[in-house]
Every structure is written in C-alpha cells, then in structure tokens.
Enzyme design. Structure first.
Site, PDB file in Angstrom:
ATOM      1  N   TYR B 126      -5.845   3.396  -2.468  1.00 15.49           N
ATOM      2  CA  TYR B 126      -6.089   2.297  -3.406  1.00 15.49           C
ATOM      3  C   TYR B 126      -7.560   2.218  -3.764  1.00 15.49           C
ATOM      4  O   TYR B 126      -8.429   2.467  -2.907  1.00 15.49           O
ATOM      5  CB  TYR B 126      -5.698   0.953  -2.791  1.00 15.49           C
ATOM      6  N   TYR B 165       1.245   6.419   1.755  1.00 18.06           N
ATOM      7  CA  TYR B 165      -0.001   6.244   2.503  1.00 18.06           C
ATOM      8  C   TYR B 165       0.272   5.684   3.898  1.00 18.06           C
ATOM      9  O   TYR B 165       1.248   4.995   4.113  1.00 18.06           O
ATOM     10  CB  TYR B 165      -0.992   5.361   1.738  1.00 18.06           C
ATOM     11  N   ARG B 175       3.880   4.214   4.428  1.00 22.34           N
ATOM     12  CA  ARG B 175       4.616   3.511   3.383  1.00 22.34           C
ATOM     13  C   ARG B 175       5.183   4.533   2.405  1.00 22.34           C
ATOM     14  O   ARG B 175       4.471   5.426   1.946  1.00 22.34           O
ATOM     15  CB  ARG B 175       3.689   2.580   2.573  1.00 22.34           C
ATOM     16  N   HIS B 178       5.189   3.721  -3.763  1.00 16.99           N
ATOM     17  CA  HIS B 178       5.699   2.526  -4.448  1.00 16.99           C
ATOM     18  C   HIS B 178       4.696   2.054  -5.475  1.00 16.99           C
ATOM     19  O   HIS B 178       3.502   2.368  -5.403  1.00 16.99           O
ATOM     20  CB  HIS B 178       5.985   1.402  -3.442  1.00 16.99           C
ATOM     21  N   HIS B 180       3.527  -1.707  -7.003  1.00 16.67           N
ATOM     22  CA  HIS B 180       3.658  -3.162  -6.880  1.00 16.67           C
ATOM     23  C   HIS B 180       3.859  -3.767  -8.270  1.00 16.67           C
ATOM     24  O   HIS B 180       3.179  -3.363  -9.220  1.00 16.67           O
ATOM     25  CB  HIS B 180       2.383  -3.762  -6.266  1.00 16.67           C
TER      26      HIS B 180
HETATM   27 FE   LIG Z   1       1.057  -0.822  -1.436  1.00 19.26          FE
END
Ligand SMILES: [Fe+3]
Lengths: 201, 257
Positions: B126, B165, B175, B178, B180
């Site tokens: 991110y 990640y 995870r 995805h 969000h």
């Molecule tokens: Fe996330």
C-alpha cells in the site's frame, strides 16, 4: 456468484460488510472533512471526542462519518463535500458557502477527532441529533450511533429512541456541553460506558 | 506463545461449525459477519458487547438516517476511475477492468452515488506510510479511485491486479488479493465498506477476514467473476462484481427513482 439477476428477487441478497482495515488513510480522509459548517456561520458547533476500545485504549485508526440536518431540520442536498482540483487531482476543500451536512474524520494518534458543523435542527418527534457512523480496523461491520446535544430537556425526554433507554445507556448518546458551542462526545466500542449503537429495520 | 496458521484454521472451523449448528437449529441465514469474530484478533476488543438498539424506520419517514449525503461531478475528477493514469508513468502489473452494478435490496439501481476504492499495488504494498511490508512501492501507482454510479447504477474502474500481502496477526498470515470498496446508497442506513476478491484465490481458506463471513453463499458474493466481455483487447482483463446494499430505505420516495 456476483452477477446479480434482478429479475429474480430471491437472488438479490446483500453484499457482506468487511473491515475498513488499517490502510485506508491515503484513500478515504480528505482535506476539510471535519470542517462541515460554512465559514463563519453563527450556528457553528464543535463536536469532539475520543474513540476507545474494551480496555479503554484509544483507537488511532478509527474513521468517523457525521451526517445531519441544518439548523432548520432540513437535510442538505448539496454535493461538494470533497471538491476536487482537476489540475492536481487533489482536494480543494469545501466551498465555505454551501452546507453538505456530511463529514469524514480519521482519529489522530491519540484516538481523538473533532468536527465543526451546524447545530442540527429537530425533525419530527426526534430531538436534534447528528447521525454517526464508525469504521475501524477490527470492526467487521461499521457501527451507527447518534450524538444528541444537551440543553432542551423536554425534547430529549420526548425523543422516541432516548425514551426507551435506561438512564446510564441513554447518557452515552448525549454530548457534554463545554461552553462556546463546543460539545464532547466520546465513543466507547466495548465495556464500561459502552456507547449505544443502533440498527435500522 | 506463537500463534500459528493451524491455530487460526481450527478457530475458523469452530466458528463455521457453530454457524452450521445455528442454521440446523432454525436460526436465520447470516448475510453479514458477526462483529465478534475472534479468529480476526483485532475484533476482540473492538466489538460492542451489548446488542444494538433496533430502530423501526417504518415509524418515522423523517429519520436523518433514511437520507444520504449527495455527491456530484465536482467531488471527482475525470480520471479518478482510472488508477493507471494518475501518475506520469504506467504502473507495473496486470491491468484489469472492474465493473458492476450497485443495487438496493429490491434490485433497483442506485444512481449517482459515490463509489470509492483503494488497494495495494501489484507487489502487495500500500502507498500508506505505516505499511512496512518489504515489497516495492510503485511511484506510478497510488491505488485510490473514485466514481459516481451512472443511470443504471453501474461503476467501472481501470486499475492493476493487486498483489496478496502478509500481515502480522499470526505466523505466515497472508491476505488474499482484494480491492477495498466504500459505497453510499439512497439512505445512510445503506452505507457499506467491504472488499472484493478475485476468483479461486488459494488463500481464501486461510484468511480469517474473508472467513468472518461464515455463510458460504454470502462469502461467494464477495468474489468477482471473470468476465471476458469486460476484458479490453490488447489492454486489460475484465472482472464483474455487482454490489447489493443492505439496510432499509424510505419506501415513500420510490416515485422518480
Ligand atoms: Fe487491504
């Protein structure tokens, strides 16, 4: 799967909620999110508080959304909460004139947030309040609550939601007046003094 | 004590079995996760212990929560829905087109409302200061998009396939990839923040966040469908994901919607 057939009402089922996660800070908050009131408006109030968990620890990563009517009790229809700069792609901030009624604030490192908005007016039989929506890492479905303002005891006593609550629980929904139009509203997600959260049906 | 994937797997299985038992005992289908879902440790101290107080919206059509804030053209820019065009250069990764319809519980399109997305880059990182995953940042990718739904409630984004990640809840926690999503309906009661996943991700069984949706059919509604007709020739792979907002709305404003 995820192609919904709207001709079959039984297939139109809700998309589940998920946590906002810890890494929304570069995406959701925007400049001026907390400055909802038009600049210099005489009915401006400041609402502020802290968001804490079941051990009383402040949440440095909660996201609060506020939504409420103008002082006459009318719900705004103006857009422009997050006006954008087409040149840079950045946020311009609100125009300082129109009232959109909606704001979004991320708690800071000490779990605190504030917003400046207009004093909400009453609608119907309800005492004046701001609708509050809480998102956070760890919260799989966001939470709704309300911030009622103190002062008009008769209106608060007649409010259909507040009237149905025991005193201790009711008090979690009423902000504390600190003078000069400033109100404190803490949100406790769990445990002692747990805030009353709402579901709508 | 070190928390292992095996520990989490067992907790997930126990939660799933408990839900199957509730169903067998005549309990309702649970379309939403429970806020108290210990396999996702962050939920432990952050869920209310008191049940929510129910408000019957049919008794009061004036409720603040039955209306929604408005968003318009000045809240977005023209390229907000193309996450590959927000920097001077091209982001690294497989380009994708994600599109679908935003609907209410009656299957009606939700028009002119704000859809916001954010995601990791193709390496699973991110663009957020606190994210310290040791994967490269992409100077050409911020991973934030916005759009307004059109007259059919449709949205469309161009972006890159996000990477999976690691996160540190337990040893070797990953995870699934995805995106969000944040969504508004015609009523504030319909507000939704969720995550869209990609078909057949091998990480699904291990991830307590997607598994927090214990109903199998409900969980499937978080997974997009590969849609060849959305794929753009020589450019991107297409994924279709329709979104249905829960929560009551004011029935008396049906006219003109
Ligand atoms: Fe996330």
């Amino acid at each position: 799967m995820t192609r919904i057939d709207t001709s079959r009402p039984d297939s139109v089922l809700p998309t589940p909620s998920h946590t906002v996660g810890p890494f929304y800070g570069h995406a959701l908050p925007f400049r001026g999110g907390e400055d909802i009131a038009p600049v210099g408006h005489p009915d401006t109030i400041t609402v502020h508080g802290c968001v804490t968990d079941g051990e009383g620890t402040p949440l440095p990563d909660a996201l609060i959304e506020l939504w409420g009517p103008d002082p006459d009790g009318n719900l705004p229809t103006a857009d422009g909460s997050m006006r954008r700069d087409p040149a840079s792609g950045g946020f311009l901030g609100r125009d300082g004139v129109e009232f959109t009624g909606w704001g979004r604030i991320q708690t800071d490192a000490s779990g605190r947030w504030y917003a400046r908005t207009l004093r909400p007016g009453a609608r119907g039989r309800n005492a004046p309040y701001l609708s509050v929506c809480v998102f956070a890492r760890g919260l799989l479905v966001h939470l709704y609550t309300r911030t009622y303002l103190p002062g008009d005891a008769a209106a608060l006593a007649a409010d259909p939601l507040l009237a149905g609550l025991a005193d201790a629980r009711r008090d979690t929904l009423i902000a504390a007046a600190e003078g000069d139009g400033t109100y404190r509203f803490d949100i406790r997600l769990q445990g002692e003094g747990e805030t009353v959260f709402l579901e709508f049906q | 004590m070190t928390l292992t994937q095996h520990d989490i797997d067992q907790e997930i299985a126990a939660k799933h079995a408990a839900y199957e038992k509730r169903l067998a005992d005549g309990g309702p289908v649970e379309h939403q996760p429970r806020r108290d879902y210990a396999p996702y440790r962050s939920s432990v101290l952050r869920h209310p212990k008191q049940p929510p107080v129910t408000i019957d919206v049919s008794k009061d059509p004036e409720l603040v929560e039955l209306f929604s804030p408005a968003f318009g053209e000045r809240d977005i820019t023209e390229i907000d829905n193309d996450l590959t065009r927000q920097h001077a250069g091209e982001p690294i990764g497989e380009r994708i087109t994600v599109s679908g319809q935003l609907l209410d519980r009656d299957g009606r399109p939700v028009r002119g409302q704000l859809v916001e997305i954010w995601q990791a880059n193709s390496a699973g990182r991110y663009a957020h200061r606190r994210e310290q995953h040791d994967a490269p940042l992409d100077p050409n990718f911020t991973g934030v998009g916005r759009t307004l739904t059109d007259d059919d409630g449709r949205y469309r984004f161009t972006t890159v396939q996000p990477g999976p990640y690691p996160w540190r809840q337990h040893v070797n926690a990953w995870r699934p990839a995805h995106i969000h999503f944040s969504l508004f309906g015609t009523a504030f009661t319909q507000r939704l923040v969720t995550q869209m996943y990609f078909p057949s991700d091998p990480l699904f069984p291990y991830d307590p966040i997607i598994q927090s949706v214990t109903d199998d059919a409900a969980r499937q509604r978080l997974v997009a469908t590969y849609d060849h007709s959305l794929s753009v020739p020589e450019f991107s792979m297409g994924y279709h994901w329709d979104i249905v907002l829960d929560g009551p709305q004011a029935t008396w404003i049906e006219e003109g919607r």
